[in-house]
Design a protein around this motif. Structure first.
Motif, PDB file in Angstrom:
ATOM      1  N   ILE A 196      78.225 -14.665  17.688  1.00 31.43           N
ATOM      2  CA  ILE A 196      78.449 -15.008  19.093  1.00 31.43           C
ATOM      3  C   ILE A 196      78.019 -16.459  19.307  1.00 31.43           C
ATOM      4  O   ILE A 196      76.960 -16.880  18.839  1.00 31.43           O
ATOM      5  CB  ILE A 196      77.655 -14.054  20.014  1.00 31.43           C
ATOM      6  CG1 ILE A 196      78.228 -12.645  19.894  1.00 31.43           C
ATOM      7  CG2 ILE A 196      77.668 -14.536  21.448  1.00 31.43           C
ATOM      8  CD1 ILE A 196      77.484 -11.594  20.665  1.00 31.43           C
ATOM      9  N   GLN A 230      82.706 -12.268  28.332  1.00 31.07           N
ATOM     10  CA  GLN A 230      82.222 -10.936  27.970  1.00 31.07           C
ATOM     11  C   GLN A 230      81.320 -11.047  26.744  1.00 31.07           C
ATOM     12  O   GLN A 230      80.636 -12.027  26.579  1.00 31.07           O
ATOM     13  CB  GLN A 230      83.394  -9.988  27.763  1.00 31.07           C
ATOM     14  CG  GLN A 230      84.273  -9.815  29.006  1.00 31.07           C
ATOM     15  CD  GLN A 230      83.582  -9.066  30.127  1.00 31.07           C
ATOM     16  OE1 GLN A 230      82.859  -8.119  29.889  1.00 31.07           O
ATOM     17  NE2 GLN A 230      83.805  -9.497  31.349  1.00 31.07           N
ATOM     18  N   ARG A 231      81.353 -10.068  25.852  1.00 31.57           N
ATOM     19  CA  ARG A 231      80.451 -10.090  24.692  1.00 31.57           C
ATOM     20  C   ARG A 231      81.003 -10.865  23.508  1.00 31.57           C
ATOM     21  O   ARG A 231      80.265 -11.536  22.800  1.00 31.57           O
ATOM     22  CB  ARG A 231      80.147  -8.662  24.230  1.00 31.57           C
ATOM     23  CG  ARG A 231      79.295  -7.885  25.199  1.00 31.57           C
ATOM     24  CD  ARG A 231      79.155  -6.480  24.722  1.00 31.57           C
ATOM     25  NE  ARG A 231      80.511  -5.918  24.684  1.00 31.57           N
ATOM     26  CZ  ARG A 231      80.824  -4.718  24.304  1.00 31.57           C
ATOM     27  NH1 ARG A 231      79.896  -3.918  23.878  1.00 31.57           N
ATOM     28  NH2 ARG A 231      82.062  -4.290  24.328  1.00 31.57           N
ATOM     29  N   THR A 232      82.299 -10.763  23.260  1.00 29.71           N
ATOM     30  CA  THR A 232      82.834 -11.267  21.995  1.00 29.71           C
ATOM     31  C   THR A 232      83.769 -12.465  22.121  1.00 29.71           C
ATOM     32  O   THR A 232      84.286 -12.946  21.122  1.00 29.71           O
ATOM     33  CB  THR A 232      83.586 -10.147  21.254  1.00 29.71           C
ATOM     34  OG1 THR A 232      84.663  -9.691  22.083  1.00 29.71           O
ATOM     35  CG2 THR A 232      82.654  -8.994  20.911  1.00 29.71           C
ATOM     36  N   GLU A 261      89.498 -13.580  21.500  1.00 23.96           N
ATOM     37  CA  GLU A 261      88.708 -12.369  21.303  1.00 23.96           C
ATOM     38  C   GLU A 261      89.171 -11.679  20.033  1.00 23.96           C
ATOM     39  O   GLU A 261      90.355 -11.718  19.712  1.00 23.96           O
ATOM     40  CB  GLU A 261      88.908 -11.422  22.479  1.00 23.96           C
ATOM     41  CG  GLU A 261      88.602 -12.048  23.813  1.00 23.96           C
ATOM     42  CD  GLU A 261      88.975 -11.149  24.970  1.00 23.96           C
ATOM     43  OE1 GLU A 261      88.226 -10.200  25.234  1.00 23.96           O
ATOM     44  OE2 GLU A 261      90.023 -11.395  25.581  1.00 23.96           O
ATOM     45  N   ASP A 315      75.156 -17.624  30.950  1.00 21.48           N
ATOM     46  CA  ASP A 315      75.326 -16.196  30.640  1.00 21.48           C
ATOM     47  C   ASP A 315      76.748 -15.851  30.229  1.00 21.48           C
ATOM     48  O   ASP A 315      77.327 -14.888  30.722  1.00 21.48           O
ATOM     49  CB  ASP A 315      74.893 -15.326  31.828  1.00 21.48           C
ATOM     50  CG  ASP A 315      73.418 -15.441  32.122  1.00 21.48           C
ATOM     51  OD1 ASP A 315      72.636 -15.666  31.183  1.00 21.48           O
ATOM     52  OD2 ASP A 315      73.035 -15.298  33.297  1.00 21.48           O
ATOM     53  N   ARG A 316      77.338 -16.665  29.350  1.00 18.20           N
ATOM     54  CA  ARG A 316      78.679 -16.450  28.797  1.00 18.20           C
ATOM     55  C   ARG A 316      79.787 -16.563  29.847  1.00 18.20           C
ATOM     56  O   ARG A 316      80.905 -16.140  29.633  1.00 18.20           O
ATOM     57  CB  ARG A 316      78.759 -15.130  28.038  1.00 18.20           C
ATOM     58  CG  ARG A 316      77.733 -15.131  26.889  1.00 18.20           C
ATOM     59  CD  ARG A 316      77.963 -14.190  25.790  1.00 18.20           C
ATOM     60  NE  ARG A 316      79.280 -14.068  25.263  1.00 18.20           N
ATOM     61  CZ  ARG A 316      79.845 -14.900  24.385  1.00 18.20           C
ATOM     62  NH1 ARG A 316      79.210 -15.956  23.961  1.00 18.20           N
ATOM     63  NH2 ARG A 316      81.043 -14.676  23.925  1.00 18.20           N
TER      64      ARG A 316
END
Length: 127
Positions: free
Chosen positions: A4, A72-74, A111, A55-56
């Motif tokens: 990440i 998001q996360r990825t 992604e 925070d992304r």
């Protein structure tokens, strides 16, 4: 896809945007665009006044709009030294979002999964 990206890595990729004019914003993930007004076409010709990440969530300020990209996360950000509008091709990996600048550079937000979770929100700056 790799690890990440840190906020510092992402910020270094955003630095060249400040002062540049936007040529186009392509939102290629079918569910990624979370606002319809203003449309992405309204960004053409806008000058980027600031860009940062918290925070992304990437925030790109222009003279008249604010664009928020939630990774998001990825999600990952890739700097493109030479960018053209994305054209759909069978079997080709496509970015979820492509931001094209007038000088020929750009950013891809990508992604690893087939389910696209990166979101894009465009708002008009208060007068």
């Amino acid at each position: 896809m790799g690890t990440i990206q840190s906020a510092a890595e992402i910020e270094s990729l955003l630095e060249p945007l400040t002062g540049q004019k936007i040529a186009a914003l392509q939102v290629l993930g079918i569910n990624s665009l979370k606002t319809l007004s203003p449309p992405p076409e309204a960004l053409a010709g806008e000058v980027v006044t600031a860009a940062d990440v918290v925070d992304r969530i990437l925030r790109v300020d222009t003279t008249s709009h604010v664009i928020s990209f939630d990774l998001q996360r990825t999600g990952r950000v890739i700097l493109l030294e030479s960018a053209e509008p994305y054209r759909f091709a069978a079997g080709a990996n496509r970015p979820t979002v492509r931001l094209l600048m007038v000088d020929g550079t750009g950013l891809d937000l990508i992604e690893p999964a087939k389910t696209k979770r990166i979101t894009v929100t465009i708002t008009t700056r208060p007068a």
